[in-house]
Structures are given as structure tokens and as C-alpha cells.
Motif scaffolding. Structure first.
Motif, PDB file in Angstrom:
ATOM      1  N   LEU A   1      11.604 -20.057  31.105  1.00 27.47           N
ATOM      2  CA  LEU A   1      12.625 -19.827  30.091  1.00 27.47           C
ATOM      3  C   LEU A   1      13.892 -20.577  30.462  1.00 27.47           C
ATOM      4  CD1 LEU A   1      12.142 -15.972  29.755  1.00 27.47           C
ATOM      5  CD2 LEU A   1      11.074 -17.759  28.385  1.00 27.47           C
ATOM      6  N   GLY A   2      14.497 -21.227  29.475  1.00 24.80           N
ATOM      7  CA  GLY A   2      15.675 -22.038  29.730  1.00 24.80           C
ATOM      8  C   GLY A   2      15.297 -23.505  29.663  1.00 24.80           C
ATOM      9  N   ALA A   3      16.204 -24.327  29.177  1.00 23.22           N
ATOM     10  CA  ALA A   3      15.923 -25.753  29.018  1.00 23.22           C
ATOM     11  C   ALA A   3      15.673 -26.400  30.362  1.00 23.22           C
ATOM     12  CB  ALA A   3      17.100 -26.435  28.312  1.00 23.22           C
TER      13      ALA A   3
ATOM     14  N   ALA B   1      14.742 -32.227  21.536  1.00 16.07           N
ATOM     15  CA  ALA B   1      15.836 -31.315  21.182  1.00 16.07           C
ATOM     16  C   ALA B   1      17.174 -32.051  21.132  1.00 16.07           C
ATOM     17  CB  ALA B   1      15.895 -30.162  22.177  1.00 16.07           C
ATOM     18  N   ASP B   2      17.412 -32.938  22.099  1.00 21.90           N
ATOM     19  CA  ASP B   2      18.660 -33.704  22.109  1.00 21.90           C
ATOM     20  C   ASP B   2      18.788 -34.566  20.858  1.00 21.90           C
ATOM     21  OD1 ASP B   2      19.517 -32.681  24.492  1.00 21.90           O
ATOM     22  OD2 ASP B   2      18.869 -34.386  25.709  1.00 21.90           O
TER      23      ASP B   2
ATOM     24  N   GLY C   1      13.965 -17.560   6.132  1.00 26.87           N
ATOM     25  CA  GLY C   1      15.415 -17.549   6.235  1.00 26.87           C
ATOM     26  C   GLY C   1      15.939 -17.687   7.643  1.00 26.87           C
ATOM     27  N   HIS C   2      15.071 -17.971   8.624  1.00 31.57           N
ATOM     28  CA  HIS C   2      15.505 -18.186  10.009  1.00 31.57           C
ATOM     29  C   HIS C   2      16.568 -19.279  10.028  1.00 31.57           C
ATOM     30  CE1 HIS C   2      15.363 -19.415  14.246  1.00 31.57           C
ATOM     31  NE2 HIS C   2      14.695 -18.292  14.503  1.00 31.57           N
ATOM     32  N   ARG C   3      17.596 -19.103  10.830  1.00 25.82           N
ATOM     33  CA  ARG C   3      18.723 -20.044  10.799  1.00 25.82           C
ATOM     34  C   ARG C   3      18.350 -21.440  11.285  1.00 25.82           C
ATOM     35  NH1 ARG C   3      22.279 -20.431  15.567  1.00 25.82           N
ATOM     36  NH2 ARG C   3      21.236 -19.511  17.372  1.00 25.82           N
ATOM     37  N   ASN C   4      17.308 -21.572  12.127  1.00 24.96           N
ATOM     38  CA  ASN C   4      16.905 -22.895  12.584  1.00 24.96           C
ATOM     39  C   ASN C   4      15.427 -22.868  12.987  1.00 24.96           C
ATOM     40  OD1 ASN C   4      16.664 -25.461  13.647  1.00 24.96           O
ATOM     41  ND2 ASN C   4      18.657 -25.407  14.665  1.00 24.96           N
TER      42      ASN C   4
ATOM     43  N   GLU D   1      20.254 -26.958  20.874  1.00 28.67           N
ATOM     44  CA  GLU D   1      20.497 -26.415  22.197  1.00 28.67           C
ATOM     45  C   GLU D   1      19.369 -25.449  22.539  1.00 28.67           C
ATOM     46  OE1 GLU D   1      21.062 -25.479  25.542  1.00 28.67           O
ATOM     47  OE2 GLU D   1      22.727 -26.766  24.905  1.00 28.67           O
ATOM     48  N   LEU D   2      18.511 -25.853  23.453  1.00 32.66           N
ATOM     49  CA  LEU D   2      17.347 -25.038  23.780  1.00 32.66           C
ATOM     50  C   LEU D   2      17.706 -23.730  24.464  1.00 32.66           C
ATOM     51  CD1 LEU D   2      14.887 -27.797  25.049  1.00 32.66           C
ATOM     52  CD2 LEU D   2      14.653 -26.440  22.968  1.00 32.66           C
TER      53      LEU D   2
END
Length: 277
Positions: free
Chosen positions: A236-238, A132-133, A25-28, A138-139
Motif C-alpha cells: 500500500l502506498g505509491a 499515474a504521473d 459517481g466515484h470522484r475518480n 496521486e496514488l
């Protein structure tokens, strides 16, 4: 600080040592897979397995998917499996495979393993940011914390730290070779405990976080390293051309937490390998 909280996120282990990256059930679920790959700086093999039995095994390094080395229960994997290195022409086929794995809405687990040969380069493979794009993901949005408002006049970045004569500590060599890309950093533990560089405002945030969350950080790093308490480096972070990300590295009993500017992927791998000698 929103990115730092990712180091506090508890992870649930599954039988066999796998780590759960998306619950039922994870949203994405697709975003969860891509974020896991996007944190990867040092080369490793990641096997993503659905609770339904399907799986994909990817070799990744430098925030890129280098190749697909295994696929179970998913149609259309032949082209990617046959490619020695994934290139632009394979991106649509790889995305379809990732989407098919995520679409099963089952629990998703990941298992880390040592990579195969030739997995240290960052000039080959498909960038996670591109995937991802194309998937409209949105990473930077982990869905758990809002990004802080940008500071109007951020502190000037550090110019790098000189290695002191006789200083052979790996993390110090690593930080020095990062140069101004590493805007601020602090080492906790090991022979150079407390050593830092950069604007005091940034360093003080890192120090406070390390003081409060050292155990959480150690647990998270153990989940992505090849051996318990082993060397590891994540970001961490895109991979953005502007803005800040968080670097977390461990070696020789010490942990380095730092603020990186822009897309430092190439610098991180180059500096790690240079420090390693």
C-alpha cells in the motif's frame, strides 16, 4: 497509519465474485483502477468491467502492467493487444483505454484470476507510478484519510533478522530476505505468531492494528488471493524512492504486516520467490 486504514475499507461484492472498486459517481474511477494495480506485487490477471458492459483485462505484477490480454466495447485496443509486453511506446494507447473505461461513470468491478506464463518479472511492462504521473493522479491519496505529518527523526531501520536454525516458516524467510528494506514487521497467526523485528515504536503500531483489525485484513486479503485463505502479498502506498509504505503478506496460516522503505517492488518479488524456494 493512513495507509493502514486501506486494509479496513469494506469492499462490496458483485454477482459472480467480482469486487466493486468504484461506485457510480466515484470522484475518480481511473484512480481507483490504478490503485488496484499499484497494490499488486505477485502476478495476477485483473479484469476490470464497467456496468455498461465494457471491459479490460490486464496482466500485472510488481506494480507494473505487463500486457493487455482482453478488451470489450473499447475502440483502439488492437496495438496493445498485439504487444507481447507493454513498453513505453504503448503508454499513451493504454492510458486512453483506461480513461475510456473510467469515463463511462458506471460501476467498476474487478475480478482476479491466475496470470499467464512469464508474469513474474518486474523489469518489463509499464510502471503504475508512470501511468499515474501522466494522468496527474496521486496514488497515495485515497480521498479518505490525510497523510500523517512526517516524523522529524524517524527510527533507524532494522538491519534484518537472522533465520534461526531449523526455522522453516515461510513468512520468516520472506522477511529475512527483505533485509533492511523491511524497516519493521510483525507476524500474527501461524507457527511464528508474535515474531517481529524492527524499532519497538513501529512494531507496537503494527501490533495494535493487527489486534484490532485482523478480521478486516483477512477479508481484504481473501478478495485478492487466488483461493480463500491462500498466499498473497500486497503493498500500500505509491512506489516512491523515499518515504514508507505498508506490506501485507499471508502464507501458511500467518499474516505479516510490515513497514517498507522506498520503492521495494524488486525486493518484494525477489524475496518472495527466494523464500518459496
Amino acid at each position: 497509519m493512513a495507509r493502514l486504514t486501506a486494509l479496513q475499507t469494506p469492499a462490496r461484492l458483485a454477482p459472480g465474485g467480482a469486487r466493486v472498486v468504484a461506485e457510480i459517481g466515484h470522484r475518480n474511477p481511473l484512480a481507483a483502477i490504478l490503485r488496484e494495480v499499484n497494490e499488486t506485487i505477485l502476478a495476477r490477471s485483473l479484469c476490470f468491467e464497467s456496468g455498461s458492459g465494457s471491459s479490460l483485462t490486464l496482466e500485472v505484477a510488481g506494480r507494473r502492467v505487463l500486457r493487455l490480454t482482453g478488451a470489450t466495447g473499447l475502440a483502439g485496443a488492437e496495438t496493445c493487444l498485439a504487444a507481447p509486453v507493454l513498453e513505453d511506446e504503448h503508454k499513451d494507447a493504454l492510458i486512453k483505454l483506461l480513461q475510456a473505461l473510467a469515463a463511462q461513470r458506471s460501476e467498476l468491478r474487478v475480478m482476479s484470476a491466475p496470470p499467464g506464463r512469464g508474469s513474474d518479472g518486474v523489469s518489463v511492462g509499464l510502471p503504475v507510478a508512470l501511468l499515474a504521473d501522466l494522468c496527474l493522479i496521486e496514488l497515495n491519496d485515497a480521498g479518505e484519510a490525510e497523510e500523517p505529518e512526517p516524523v522529524a527523526e524517524p527510527p533507524e531501520p532494522a538491519t534484518g533478522v537472522e533465520i534461526e536454525a531449523g526455522d522453516e516458516a515461510f513468512l520468516v524467510r520472506f522477511a529475512a530476505r527483505m533485509g533492511p528494506t523491511l524497516a519493521a514487521w510483525l507476524i500474527s497467526g501461524g507457527s511464528r505468531d508474535g515474531k517481529s523485528d524492527g524499532p519497538e515504536e513501529m512494531v507496537s503500531h503494527l501490533r495494535g492494528f493487527l489486534d484490532d483489525e485482523s478480521e478486516s485484513i483477512a477479508r481484504q486479503l481473501d478478495l485478492v488471493s487466488m483461493v480463500p485463505a491462500g498466499p498473497v502479498c500486497i503493498a500500500l502506498g505509491a512506489a516512491l524512492s523515499e518515504g514508507h509504505g505498508i506490506l501485507c503478506a499471508r502464507a501458511e496460516g500467518g499474516t505479516l504486516l510490515g513497514v517498507i522503505e522506498g520503492d521495494a517492488t524488486q525486493s518484494l518479488l525477489t524475496a518472495w520467490n527466494a523464500a518459496r524456494g
